[in-house]
Design a protein around this motif. Structure first.
Motif, PDB file in Angstrom:
ATOM      1  N   UNK A 126      49.125  -0.394  53.234  1.00 28.21           N
ATOM      2  CA  UNK A 126      49.222  -0.279  54.688  1.00 28.21           C
ATOM      3  C   UNK A 126      48.599   0.959  55.286  1.00 28.21           C
ATOM      4  N   UNK A 127      47.930   1.768  54.475  1.00 28.33           N
ATOM      5  CA  UNK A 127      47.268   2.968  54.982  1.00 28.33           C
ATOM      6  C   UNK A 127      45.891   2.572  55.522  1.00 28.33           C
ATOM      7  N   UNK A 128      45.599   2.969  56.742  1.00 27.68           N
ATOM      8  CA  UNK A 128      44.288   2.686  57.320  1.00 27.68           C
ATOM      9  C   UNK A 128      43.260   3.629  56.707  1.00 27.68           C
ATOM     10  N   UNK A 129      42.174   3.066  56.181  1.00 26.31           N
ATOM     11  CA  UNK A 129      41.140   3.855  55.532  1.00 26.31           C
ATOM     12  C   UNK A 129      39.839   3.689  56.311  1.00 26.31           C
ATOM     13  N   UNK A 130      39.301   4.802  56.781  1.00 29.35           N
ATOM     14  CA  UNK A 130      38.029   4.791  57.497  1.00 29.35           C
ATOM     15  C   UNK A 130      37.039   5.685  56.762  1.00 29.35           C
ATOM     16  N   UNK A 131      35.871   5.145  56.468  1.00 26.55           N
ATOM     17  CA  UNK A 131      34.842   5.887  55.749  1.00 26.55           C
ATOM     18  C   UNK A 131      33.606   5.974  56.639  1.00 26.55           C
ATOM     19  N   UNK A 132      33.187   7.192  56.913  1.00 26.31           N
ATOM     20  CA  UNK A 132      32.037   7.464  57.771  1.00 26.31           C
ATOM     21  C   UNK A 132      30.940   8.129  56.953  1.00 26.31           C
ATOM     22  N   UNK A 133      29.839   7.409  56.757  1.00 23.29           N
ATOM     23  CA  UNK A 133      28.706   7.943  56.004  1.00 23.29           C
ATOM     24  C   UNK A 133      27.502   8.087  56.922  1.00 23.29           C
ATOM     25  N   UNK A 168      32.491  -1.580  47.721  1.00 24.03           N
ATOM     26  CA  UNK A 168      33.496  -2.299  46.925  1.00 24.03           C
ATOM     27  C   UNK A 168      34.803  -2.449  47.702  1.00 24.03           C
ATOM     28  N   UNK A 169      34.993  -1.578  48.698  1.00 24.37           N
ATOM     29  CA  UNK A 169      36.241  -1.567  49.457  1.00 24.37           C
ATOM     30  C   UNK A 169      36.202  -2.455  50.694  1.00 24.37           C
ATOM     31  N   UNK A 170      35.035  -3.010  51.022  1.00 26.03           N
ATOM     32  CA  UNK A 170      34.897  -3.717  52.281  1.00 26.03           C
ATOM     33  C   UNK A 170      35.767  -4.967  52.385  1.00 26.03           C
ATOM     34  N   UNK A 171      36.086  -5.559  51.254  1.00 26.13           N
ATOM     35  CA  UNK A 171      36.903  -6.774  51.280  1.00 26.13           C
ATOM     36  C   UNK A 171      38.397  -6.475  51.292  1.00 26.13           C
ATOM     37  N   UNK A 172      38.754  -5.206  51.270  1.00 30.16           N
ATOM     38  CA  UNK A 172      40.161  -4.805  51.288  1.00 30.16           C
ATOM     39  C   UNK A 172      40.598  -4.633  52.739  1.00 30.16           C
ATOM     40  N   UNK A 173      41.710  -5.250  53.093  1.00 31.45           N
ATOM     41  CA  UNK A 173      42.219  -5.093  54.452  1.00 31.45           C
ATOM     42  C   UNK A 173      42.498  -3.622  54.751  1.00 31.45           C
ATOM     43  N   UNK A 174      42.315  -3.241  55.999  1.00 27.08           N
ATOM     44  CA  UNK A 174      42.565  -1.880  56.483  1.00 27.08           C
ATOM     45  C   UNK A 174      41.543  -0.869  56.005  1.00 27.08           C
ATOM     46  N   UNK A 175      40.407  -1.357  55.469  1.00 32.27           N
ATOM     47  CA  UNK A 175      39.302  -0.459  55.124  1.00 32.27           C
ATOM     48  C   UNK A 175      38.119  -0.785  56.026  1.00 32.27           C
ATOM     49  N   UNK A 237      29.743   5.778  65.812  1.00 35.11           N
ATOM     50  CA  UNK A 237      29.169   5.231  64.588  1.00 35.11           C
ATOM     51  C   UNK A 237      29.096   3.703  64.664  1.00 35.11           C
ATOM     52  N   UNK A 238      28.212   3.145  63.848  1.00 36.18           N
ATOM     53  CA  UNK A 238      28.016   1.692  63.809  1.00 36.18           C
ATOM     54  C   UNK A 238      28.614   1.114  62.530  1.00 36.18           C
ATOM     55  N   UNK A 239      29.220  -0.082  62.613  1.00 36.11           N
ATOM     56  CA  UNK A 239      29.777  -0.710  61.400  1.00 36.11           C
ATOM     57  C   UNK A 239      28.692  -0.926  60.364  1.00 36.11           C
ATOM     58  N   UNK A 240      29.059  -0.710  59.108  1.00 39.63           N
ATOM     59  CA  UNK A 240      28.124  -0.951  58.020  1.00 39.63           C
ATOM     60  C   UNK A 240      28.063  -2.435  57.721  1.00 39.63           C
ATOM     61  N   UNK A 241      26.853  -2.956  57.564  1.00 44.10           N
ATOM     62  CA  UNK A 241      26.690  -4.367  57.228  1.00 44.10           C
ATOM     63  C   UNK A 241      26.274  -4.495  55.790  1.00 44.10           C
ATOM     64  N   UNK A 242      26.820  -5.471  55.099  1.00 45.00           N
ATOM     65  CA  UNK A 242      26.513  -5.653  53.682  1.00 45.00           C
ATOM     66  C   UNK A 242      25.057  -6.090  53.487  1.00 45.00           C
TER      67      UNK A 242
END
Length: 242
Positions: A126-133, A168-175, A237-242
């Motif tokens: 349940x922890x919200x994870x945000x990654x900004x690259x 690898x984390x993109x399919x995990x909810x709250x990431x 920032x813009x969402x990362x697309x696979x």
């Protein structure tokens, strides 16, 4: 009588006339200070500078001691590479609400399989994870590569590698992963109210630059400045697309 001032003058081997000359005042004025009269603030500052001491050392009853480090600072590491791996793990493991990673690549974390699993685990709890690259095609990433002395192509490649590993984390909810085109003056690694701030220095790789561990203690404190900066980057920032 101002014993503190008298003793400081003795240690510095200065006479009344020396102080009077340096401050452009009458020697009788210095005598009055030695007898207990409190100098004006501008004279207190000048005397402290002349004697190479803190103003509070000379007049502790009227001057509050300076606090060299705010209470929010928990630790300072000389270089990022000196931060123990256990500290990084405890930092993110302790998060119960929010994890944020703001950097250009953060490759040292992305290459750690255990860290990727830890971030996924926290998100599933349940922890919200945000990654900004950094956007690898941005001029900001290229400029940072030049500043670090590794070149724009190497910096862009590092960012792309990190993005591949973090995906690898993109399919995990709250990431959520976003790419920014921002000049970063520091990288920020947040776990709830705790921040590990990796300062950026021109000509110095991030791994060689200091890291400050900060903990928010007030809405308007020092840590809040970095949190506001992080949010400002996130919103542009813009969402990362696979």
């Amino acid at each position: 009588m101002s014993d503190n001032l008298r003793h400081a003058l003795a240690r510095a081997r200065l006479q009344t006339v020396d102080v009077a000359t340096a401050l452009a005042v009458d020697p009788k004025t210095v005598d009055r200070w030695l007898k207990g009269r409190i100098p004006y603030p501008r004279h207190r500052w000048a005397i402290a500078d002349l004697l190479h001491v803190d103003e509070a050392d000379l007049w502790p009853d009227i001057v509050k001691p300076r606090r060299p480090i705010v209470s929010e600072v928990q630790a300072v590491y000389a270089h990022r590479w000196t931060v123990p791996q256990a500290v990084w793990r405890r930092h993110f493991e302790g998060a119960t609400r929010q994890i944020d990673i703001l950097t250009y690549s953060g490759l040292f974390l992305a290459e750690d399989t255990g860290m990727i699993r830890l971030l996924a685990s926290r998100a599933r709890e349940g922890v919200r994870v945000r990654i900004l690259l950094g956007d690898p095609d941005s001029p900001q990433v290229a400029a940072r590569g030049t500043e670090e002395g590794i070149g724009p192509d190497v910096m862009a490649a590092r960012t792309r590698n990190a993005l591949t590993l973090y995906r690898q984390l993109q399919d995990v909810d709250d990431v959520e992963i976003r790419l920014h085109r921002t000049v970063l003056y520091n990288s920020i690694y947040r776990a709830d109210d705790d921040l590990l701030v990796n300062t950026h220095a021109y000509g110095t790789p991030a791994a060689q630059a200091p890291v400050i561990h900060m903990r928010a203690t007030a809405d308007e404190g020092t840590t809040a400045v970095y949190l506001a900066s992080l949010e400002a980057v996130w919103t542009t920032a813009e969402p990362s697309t696979a």
